[in-house]
Design an enzyme around this catalytic site. Structure first.
Site, PDB file in Angstrom:
ATOM      1  N   GLU A  88       6.118   7.633  -4.484  1.00 41.22           N
ATOM      2  CA  GLU A  88       7.238   8.063  -5.357  1.00 41.22           C
ATOM      3  C   GLU A  88       7.724   6.891  -6.228  1.00 41.22           C
ATOM      4  O   GLU A  88       8.906   6.733  -6.471  1.00 41.22           O
ATOM      5  CB  GLU A  88       8.437   8.620  -4.557  1.00 41.22           C
ATOM      6  CG  GLU A  88       8.121   9.595  -3.450  1.00 41.22           C
ATOM      7  CD  GLU A  88       7.603  10.938  -3.907  1.00 41.22           C
ATOM      8  OE1 GLU A  88       7.262  11.054  -5.094  1.00 41.22           O
ATOM      9  OE2 GLU A  88       7.524  11.847  -3.070  1.00 41.22           O
TER      10      GLU A  88
HETATM   11  C1  LIG Z   1      -0.089   8.421   2.084  1.00 46.12           C
HETATM   12  C2  LIG Z   1      -0.034   8.495   0.590  1.00 46.12           C
HETATM   13  C3  LIG Z   1       0.257   9.705  -0.019  1.00 46.12           C
HETATM   14  C4  LIG Z   1       0.277   9.800  -1.412  1.00 46.12           C
HETATM   15  N1  LIG Z   1       0.513  11.019  -1.996  1.00 46.12           N
HETATM   16  C5  LIG Z   1       0.363  11.136  -3.340  1.00 46.12           C
HETATM   17  C6  LIG Z   1       0.432  12.420  -3.959  1.00 46.12           C
HETATM   18  O1  LIG Z   1       0.633  13.451  -3.305  1.00 46.12           O
HETATM   19  N2  LIG Z   1       0.232  12.488  -5.294  1.00 46.12           N
HETATM   20  C7  LIG Z   1       0.006  11.386  -6.061  1.00 46.12           C
HETATM   21  O2  LIG Z   1      -0.166  11.535  -7.253  1.00 46.12           O
HETATM   22  N3  LIG Z   1      -0.049  10.143  -5.503  1.00 46.12           N
HETATM   23  C8  LIG Z   1       0.114  10.001  -4.166  1.00 46.12           C
HETATM   24  N4  LIG Z   1       0.038   8.757  -3.584  1.00 46.12           N
HETATM   25  C9  LIG Z   1      -0.225   7.590  -4.419  1.00 46.12           C
HETATM   26  C10 LIG Z   1       1.003   6.722  -4.594  1.00 46.12           C
HETATM   27  O3  LIG Z   1       1.927   7.378  -5.406  1.00 46.12           O
HETATM   28  C11 LIG Z   1       0.545   5.370  -5.175  1.00 46.12           C
HETATM   29  O4  LIG Z   1      -0.147   4.693  -4.138  1.00 46.12           O
HETATM   30  C12 LIG Z   1       1.703   4.536  -5.672  1.00 46.12           C
HETATM   31  O5  LIG Z   1       2.238   5.085  -6.838  1.00 46.12           O
HETATM   32  C13 LIG Z   1       1.301   3.080  -5.970  1.00 46.12           C
HETATM   33  O6  LIG Z   1       0.190   3.028  -6.791  1.00 46.12           O
HETATM   34  P1  LIG Z   1      -1.054   2.088  -6.387  1.00 46.12           P
HETATM   35  O7  LIG Z   1      -1.402   2.404  -4.995  1.00 46.12           O
HETATM   36  O8  LIG Z   1      -2.088   2.235  -7.428  1.00 46.12           O
HETATM   37  O9  LIG Z   1      -0.489   0.619  -6.398  1.00 46.12           O
HETATM   38  P2  LIG Z   1      -0.424  -0.351  -7.662  1.00 46.12           P
HETATM   39  O10 LIG Z   1       0.208   0.342  -8.804  1.00 46.12           O
HETATM   40  O11 LIG Z   1      -1.756  -0.977  -7.873  1.00 46.12           O
HETATM   41  O12 LIG Z   1       0.582  -1.450  -7.126  1.00 46.12           O
HETATM   42  C14 LIG Z   1       0.188  -2.556  -6.300  1.00 46.12           C
HETATM   43  C15 LIG Z   1       1.371  -3.520  -6.205  1.00 46.12           C
HETATM   44  O13 LIG Z   1       1.669  -4.035  -7.522  1.00 46.12           O
HETATM   45  C16 LIG Z   1       3.015  -3.745  -7.846  1.00 46.12           C
HETATM   46  N5  LIG Z   1       3.112  -3.423  -9.260  1.00 46.12           N
HETATM   47  C17 LIG Z   1       2.398  -2.519  -9.970  1.00 46.12           C
HETATM   48  N6  LIG Z   1       2.798  -2.497 -11.249  1.00 46.12           N
HETATM   49  C18 LIG Z   1       3.805  -3.403 -11.361  1.00 46.12           C
HETATM   50  C19 LIG Z   1       4.625  -3.835 -12.429  1.00 46.12           C
HETATM   51  N7  LIG Z   1       4.568  -3.322 -13.651  1.00 46.12           N
HETATM   52  N8  LIG Z   1       5.528  -4.795 -12.164  1.00 46.12           N
HETATM   53  C20 LIG Z   1       5.651  -5.315 -10.922  1.00 46.12           C
HETATM   54  N9  LIG Z   1       4.901  -4.939  -9.875  1.00 46.12           N
HETATM   55  C21 LIG Z   1       3.993  -3.996 -10.089  1.00 46.12           C
HETATM   56  C22 LIG Z   1       3.404  -2.554  -6.965  1.00 46.12           C
HETATM   57  O14 LIG Z   1       4.799  -2.483  -6.775  1.00 46.12           O
HETATM   58  C23 LIG Z   1       2.655  -2.862  -5.691  1.00 46.12           C
HETATM   59  O15 LIG Z   1       3.364  -3.756  -4.912  1.00 46.12           O
HETATM   60  C24 LIG Z   1       0.044   8.642  -2.196  1.00 46.12           C
HETATM   61  C25 LIG Z   1      -0.218   7.417  -1.569  1.00 46.12           C
HETATM   62  C26 LIG Z   1      -0.260   7.335  -0.204  1.00 46.12           C
HETATM   63  C27 LIG Z   1      -0.579   6.017   0.437  1.00 46.12           C
END
Ligand SMILES: Cc1cc2nc3c(=O)[nH]c(=O)nc-3n(C[C@H](O)[C@H](O)[C@H](O)COP(=O)(O)OP(=O)(O)OC[C@H]3O[C@@H](n4cnc5c(N)ncnc54)[C@H](O)[C@@H]3O)c2cc1C
Length: 596
Positions: A406
Site C-alpha cells: 500500500e
Molecule cells: C505479500 C505481498 C502482497 C502484495 N499484494 C499486492 C497486490 O495485491 N497488488 C499489487 O499491485 N501489489 C501487491 N504487492 C506489491 C507491493 O505493493 C510492492 O511490493 C510495494 O509497492 C513495493 O514495491 P517494490 O517491492 O517494487 O519495492 P521498491 O519500489 O523497489 O522499493 C524498494 C525500497 O526502495 C524504497 N524506494 C523506492 N522508491 C523510492 C523513492 N522514490 N524514494 C525513496 N525510497 C524509495 C522503498 O521504500 C523500499 O524501501 C504485494 C507485495 C507483497 C510482499
C-alpha cells in the site's frame, strides 16, 4: 441492515488543517462514540473471525483456496464485504467508522485480512467509485456475495513504488477491444481470484485500469514463498494476448493513475485500521502470557521491565486508534455535509482525497506501532515467542509486509510533507502565512501562557508547541530549498515524523480529554496513555527538528534556530513509569487491551 446515521457536530477541518488550528475535544470522533449499530457489526465481524477463521487458519496456511473462497462467501452472507457500497448494488452502505471497525476485526487473522482487503478494498472500491453503471450492475452484486473473488494487479517486477512505470501493454484492436500483454507481481488472491483490476498502458503511455475476468485468459504464476501471510495467496499474473472488451475499461483511458491513487487513499486508511486491530489481539496475548508465566517465583507481569512493555504497547495502540477514529469521523462528516444520492461514491472519493495525508499517517503510524507491539509480544513470550507453538511468531512474520505494501512507509513518509506543501503552495492550506506569523512571534518577547488547571492542559500546550515546531521546520525547509525540497528526502522524512507525532499526540489528547469530560469509566487511564504519549513525542519531535535544522543551517543561524526551538518546545517531563505501570496492571487484570 439499515444505514447508520452519520455522526453530527463533528469537526470538518480540511485535510492537514489540524497542523494550524486548534480542535475542540468534543468535535472529534472517538471509539467512545460508537453507536449500537457500530458495535453490532463489530461483534459480527469479531465472531466470524474468532469462530470461523481462526480455527481453520492452519488449513488456509496449507493453501486450501477452496476454503478461502468459502470464507469470502461467508463474509458476504454477513454483509462484511459491502460496507462501503450502497444497497442498490448489493452492499450495506454504512459509514467509514463501520468500515474501520470491520477492518480492525478482520486483522485478527492477518492472512484472511489480506484476502479480505484485496477483495473488499482493492477490487470492490475501485469498481464502485470508477465503474460505469453497467460494470457495477454486472460485477458488484457477485463480488459482494463472494461468488466472485477480486484481486488488484498494479505492481510489476520492475515497478512497485514507481507504479506508473508499469510495462504491461494494452493494444487497441480494430473492434475496440484490447489485447493485454505483460506480467504483474505479488498479487494478493492471485491464485484463485476471478476478477482483476489490472493496470496497463494503452498505446505505450496511457496508464489505464481494466476489469479483467480470469476467463479472458489470465494465468497465475506459482505461489510465492513468503516470510508470512502463508494463508493468503500471492502470485504473479501473466497476460499473453488476453482479450479485454472495450466495455471493461475502468474509468477513462489514460486516467488509470486516478483509480490507483484514490484507491490507495482508502486502502492506506484501512490498513492502518487492520494494524490497530492486530495490536489489540497481540496485547491480549501478552497480557495473558505475562499473568500466567512465572519466573523467580512470581508472574513475569510483576516485573517493571514487562510492565513498561505492556504499558507502551497500549500507549502506542491508543494513539493510533485515536487518529484512526478521528480520521474516519472527518471523512464521514465531510461526506454527510455533501448533498448526494446514496448510489454516488463521489463524495467519499473526494473526502478520502481531502484526507490523503491523514490516510498516509494512519498507514505509517499503524504499521510501525503494530511492529513494535508484535516485537515486544515475542519478547514477553521469551523462547515461547520464537517457536510455532504460540501465535506470537506468526503475527510477527505476517505483519512485516504492512510496512511494504500500500505504498512503502518511505513513499508514504515522502507523501505526507509533499502533499502538505503542495496544498500550501496552491493556497489551500495557509501554512506559509502561519510560518511567517510564527517567525514574527519568535522575534518578540516570550508570552506566558495563561494558567490552566484543566485535565491535560499541559499536554494541550505541548501539542500547540509541537505544531509550532512543525511550522518552524516546514518554514525553514521551504525557504532553504524552495522547489528543490523534493530532492531532500532526509529532511522530508524528519518533517513526516514530526507531522505523524503531531497528529497522533493531538488525537490522543483530544480523545482522553473528551473521555474525561464525559466521565468515561476508563478516563483516568486514557489520560495516562495520552500524557505518556505526549511526553515521548516531545523527545522525538525535538530530535527530528534538531537534525532537520542542522541539515539546513550552521553557525550562528543554526544557534539562533536552536534557541527558538528550545523556547518553543518547553515540555516538562512527567512520570511515565507510574503511567505505564497503571496501564499494564489494568491490561493484565483484564487480559485485554483496556480501551476496546
Ligand atoms: C505479500 C505481498 C502482497 C502484495 N499484494 C499486492 C497486490 O495485491 N497488488 C499489487 O499491485 N501489489 C501487491 N504487492 C506489491 C507491493 O505493493 C510492492 O511490493 C510495494 O509497492 C513495493 O514495491 P517494490 O517491492 O517494487 O519495492 P521498491 O519500489 O523497489 O522499493 C524498494 C525500497 O526502495 C524504497 N524506494 C523506492 N522508491 C523510492 C523513492 N522514490 N524514494 C525513496 N525510497 C524509495 C522503498 O521504500 C523500499 O524501501 C504485494 C507485495 C507483497 C510482499
Amino acid at each position: 441492515m439499515s444505514t447508520t446515521a452519520a455522526p453530527t457536530a463533528l469537526s470538518t477541518l480540511r485535510g492537514g488543517e489540524w497542523l494550524l488550528q486548534p480542535t475542540a475535544a468534543d468535535s472529534i470522533f472517538t471509539p467512545e462514540k460508537l453507536t449500537d449499530e457500530h458495535r453490532l457489526i463489530g461483534r459480527t465481524a469479531q465472531e466470524f473471525v474468532r469462530n470461523e477463521i481462526l480455527p481453520v487458519l492452519d488449513k488456509l496456511e496449507e493453501k486450501d483456496w477452496a476454503l478461502a473462497r468459502r470464507l469470502v462467501q461467508r463474509g458476504g452472507d454477513l454483509g462484511l464485504l459491502g460496507v462501503d457500497v450502497p444497497e442498490a448494488y448489493g452492499g450495506v452502505g454504512l459509514d467509514k467508522v463501520t468500515s474501520l471497525i470491520v477492518s480492525e476485526k478482520m486483522a485478527v487473522s492477518a492472512s484472511f485480512g489480506a484476502t479480505f482487503g484485496a477483495h473488499a478494498n482493492l477490487t470492490v472500491i475501485p469498481l464502485f467509485l470508477f465503474g460505469s453503471e453497467a460494470q457495477k450492475q454486472k460485477y458488484l452484486p457477485k463480488l459482494l456475495t463472494g461468488e466472485l473473488v477480486g484481486a488488484y494487479g498494479l505492481s510489476e517486477t520492475g515497478s512497485g513504488s514507481d507504479a506508473l512505470g508499469a510495462r504491461t501493454r494494452a493494444t487497441r484492436q480494430p473492434d475496440g477491444s484490447f489485447l493485454l500483454n505483460g506480467e504483474k507481481m505479488w498479487i494478493t488472491n492471485g491464485g484463485f481470484a476471478d476478477l482483476f483490476v489490472v493496470f496497463a498502458k494503452v498505446d505505450g503511455d496511457q496508464f489505464t485500469a481494466f476489469l479483467v475476468e480470469r476467463g479472458f485468459g489470465v494465468k497465475s504464476g506459482k505461489e510465492e514463498h513468503k516470510m508470512g501471510l502463508h494463508g493468503s495467496s500471492t502470485t504473479a499474473l501473466i497476460f499473453q494476448d488476453v482479450k479485454v472488451p472495450a466495455d471493461n475499461v475502468l474509468g477513462e483511458i489514460g486516467k488509470g493513475h486516478k483509480v490507483a491513487f484514490n484507491v490507495l487513499n482508502f486502502a492506506r486508511f484501512k490498513l492502518g485500521a487492520m494494524c490497530g486491530g492486530g495490536a489489540h489481539g497481540a496485547i491480549a496475548e501478552s497480557a495473558k502470557y505475562a499473568a500466567s508465566r512465572r519466573q523467580f517465583g512470581q508472574p513475569i507481569a510483576n516485573f517493571g521491565a514487562i510492565k513498561h512493555k505492556i504499558g507502551e504497547m497500549v500507549i502506542r495502540t491508543y494513539a493510533v486508534e485515536s487518529l484512526l477514529y478521528r480520521t474516519a469521523g472527518l471523512v464521514d462528516a465531510r461526506v454527510s455535509a455533501t448533498r448526494h444520492d446514496a448510489t454516488d461514491g463521489g463524495p467519499a472519493l473526494a473526502a478520502f482525497e481531502e484526507y490523503a495525508v491523514e490516510a498516509s499517517i494512519a498507514k505509517v503510524a499503524g504499521s510501525e506501532a503494530l511492529n513494535y507491539v508484535l516485537d515486544e509480544n515475542i519478547q514477553i513470550h521469551g523462547g515461547n515467542g520464537y517457536v510455532r507453538d504460540y501465535p506470537a511468531e506468526r503475527h510477527f512474520r505476517d505483519a512485516r509486509v504492512n510496512r511494504i505494501f500500500e505504498g512503502t512507509n518511505e513513499i508514504n513518509r515522502l507523501l505526507i510533507p509533499g502533499m502538505l506543501i503542495r496544498r500550501a503552495v496552491k493556497g489551500d492550506l495557509p501554512l506559509i502565512p502561519a510560518a511567517k506569523a510564527l517567525q514574527d512571534e519568535l522575534m518578540g518577547p516570550a508570552a506566558m501562557p495563561p494558567a490552566d488547571e484543566a485535565v491535560l492542559a499541559e499536554e494541550r500546550r505541548a501539542v500547540d508547541a509541537f505544531k509550532k515546531t512543525a511550522l518552524m521546520v516546514f518554514g525553514v525547509a521551504m525557504q532553504t530549498y524552495g522547489e528543490k525540497l523534493t530532492d531532500e528526502q532526509e529532511v522530508l522524512m524528519h518533517l513526516a515524523d514530526i507531522a505523524i507525532d503531531v497528529f497522533s499526540a493531538e488525537s490522543a489528547t483530544l480523545r482522553a480529554r473528551a473521555a474525561s469530560d464525559g466521565r468515561n469509566a476508563k478516563a483516568a487511564l486514557q489520560v495516562d496513555a495520552a500524557r505518556a504519549f505526549v511526553n515521548d513525542a516531545a523527545l522525538r519531535i525535538e530530535a527530528s527538528a534538531r537534525q532537520a535544522l542542522a541539515a539546513m543551517a550552521d553557525g550562528d543561524t543554526l544557534r539562533t534556530m536552536l534557541a527558538a526551538l528550545r523556547r518553543l518546545l518547553k515540555v516538562t517531563p512527567v512520570n511515565t513509569v507510574v503511567m505505564r505501570r497503571r496501564l499494564a496492571d489494568e491490561t493484565v487484570a483484564r487480559g485485554a487491551y483496556p480501551f476496546a
